[in-house]
Design an enzyme around this catalytic site. Structure first.
Site, PDB file in Angstrom:
ATOM      1  CB  SER A   1       2.351   0.252  -4.017  1.00  0.00           C
ATOM      2  OG  SER A   1       1.538   0.895  -4.957  1.00  0.00           O
TER       3      SER A   1
ATOM      4  CE1 TYR B   1      -4.698   5.790   5.697  1.00  0.00           C
ATOM      5  CE2 TYR B   1      -4.418   7.901   4.584  1.00  0.00           C
ATOM      6  CZ  TYR B   1      -4.819   7.181   5.684  1.00  0.00           C
ATOM      7  OH  TYR B   1      -5.346   7.832   6.778  1.00  0.00           O
TER       8      TYR B   1
ATOM      9  CB  CYS C   1      -0.895  -0.010   1.242  1.00  0.00           C
ATOM     10  SG  CYS C   1      -2.005   1.400   1.393  1.00  0.00           S
ATOM     11  CB  CYS C   2       2.197   3.704  -2.019  1.00  0.00           C
ATOM     12  SG  CYS C   2       1.445   3.786  -3.654  1.00  0.00           S
ATOM     13  CB  ALA C   3       0.047   8.188  -1.214  1.00  0.00           C
TER      14      ALA C   3
END
Length: 364
Positions: free
Chosen positions: A104, A125, A96-98
């Protein structure tokens, strides 16, 4: 794996306590994260800041190249080993990234090169966060019953006993008053809201839910504030008020604030440092309301607190604390809560001792 790669039912992921390998920078993670997420950044804060500056000045290609230069060699290998270990520990986890973007995808590709095929959260996220906000709003529309009562009435215990009870103070890691902090620091506002959303989803999924049972709280619990959609519903909700004898309330408060907190501090920090932390905790709680008490009364109660601490240290007795706790309840906490309750008098549907309220709840 193909199903997991495509599975983007965000509510289902949150309900399942799906492990998240969150590759955002630490500062992003601290500002808001999902329950169960572990932070293993692709870039640290300073690296992310440098790449961001490069992006603004020179564009995406230059920023990407800088990122690869910053995270290479031993640094790249160390972080890769951490991601591999996390995936081996949580084989059902997701990256998971932003926003489900380059970070990711880069980590996913590097893992694939080692033979690990780890799915990622599409939308990152931000998508999970939006799901949490929407879930809270939707579930807050269900009927709510509040448990009210003066400090020491056992409201939190009563809420915890209900299958449809939501322990807001437990989620906030704070008991609401100036003495309410615990040894666990409070989460960021976004992380608190995310944790609340997941708790609501889980309780709702476990049963046919008629209504929520919540403690009658103000707008804030320590540093966290309740989502406005929930707060608006609570302001209109019926209230069952616990009215226990003053002496019984004092014993609950003795156990919670003087016996248990002393134990928790000394267990965490050792006898000497734990005692110092416990003493500072009580002093800070009193100091936080000094203006409302008036400086002279604050000074008097502080002297009484000091004597009570000296007695507890020498003999183990907590009786001396009653000499400042009783006036604090009589002069500050009880009048304040009763004033607030009077404004909601029309919402009161039941009042009585703790056990009577518990029996009434069971009959509903």
């Amino acid at each position: 794996m193909q199903d997991r790669q495509k599975a983007q039912d965000y509510r289902a992921l949150l309900l399942a306590d799906t492990p998240l390998i969150d590759v955002r920078a630490p500062i992003e993670f601290e500002q808001g994260a999902m329950p169960g997420a572990i932070n293993l950044p692709l870039m640290m804060d300073d690296e992310r800041a440098a790449v961001g500056t490069c992006y603004k000045r020179q564009g995406a290609d230059a920023a990407l190249a800088l990122g690869h230069r910053l995270v290479c060699g031993d640094i790249r290998q160390q972080r890769l080993e951490a991601w591999k270990a996390a995936y081996q520990r949580f084989p059902n986890g997701y990256l998971c990234c932003a926003r489900g973007g380059q970070r990711s995808h880069i980590v996913q590709r590097w893992l694939q090169e080692t033979g690990i095929d780890c799915p990622l959260i599409e939308g990152g996220y931000k998508a999970l966060r939006q799901t949490a906000i929407q879930a809270t709003w939707q579930l807050a529309q269900k009927p709510i019953l509040l448990i009210g009562g003066c400090t020491g009435s056992g409201k939190t215990q009563l809420v915890r006993q209900q299958p449809n009870g939501v322990d807001l103070e437990g989620l906030a890691r704070h008991r609401g008053s100036s003495f309410g902090r615990t040894l666990n620091p409070q989460l960021s506002q976004a992380s608190f809201e995310n944790k609340l959303a997941v708790e609501l989803l889980k309780i709702n999924a476990r049963q046919t839910l008629k209504r929520w049972v919540l403690e009658d709280e103000g707008r804030t619990i320590g540093a966290n504030h309740l989502p406005e959609c929930l707060r608006e519903r609570m302001a209109q909700a019926p209230i069952a008020v616990v009215e226990d004898p003053f002496a019984l309330r004092l014993e609950r408060l003795r156990e919670e604030y003087f016996i248990r907190m002393h134990h928790d501090f000394t267990h965490a920090y050792g006898d000497e440092a734990g005692w110092q932390a416990y003493s500072e905790y009580l002093h800070h709680g009193l100091f936080a309301i000094r203006r409302r008490l008036g400086l002279q009364r604050f000074a008097e109660l502080t002297d009484t607190l000091d004597r009570a601490l000296a007695e507890q240290l020498s003999s183990g007795s907590t009786d001396g604390h009653m000499a400042w706790l009783v006036p604090l309840l009589n002069e500050y906490y009880d009048p304040m809560y009763r004033y607030q309750l009077e404004k909601k008098a029309a919402n009161i549907v039941f009042r009585g001792p703790w056990q009577d309220v518990a029996n009434w709840l069971k009959a509903q």
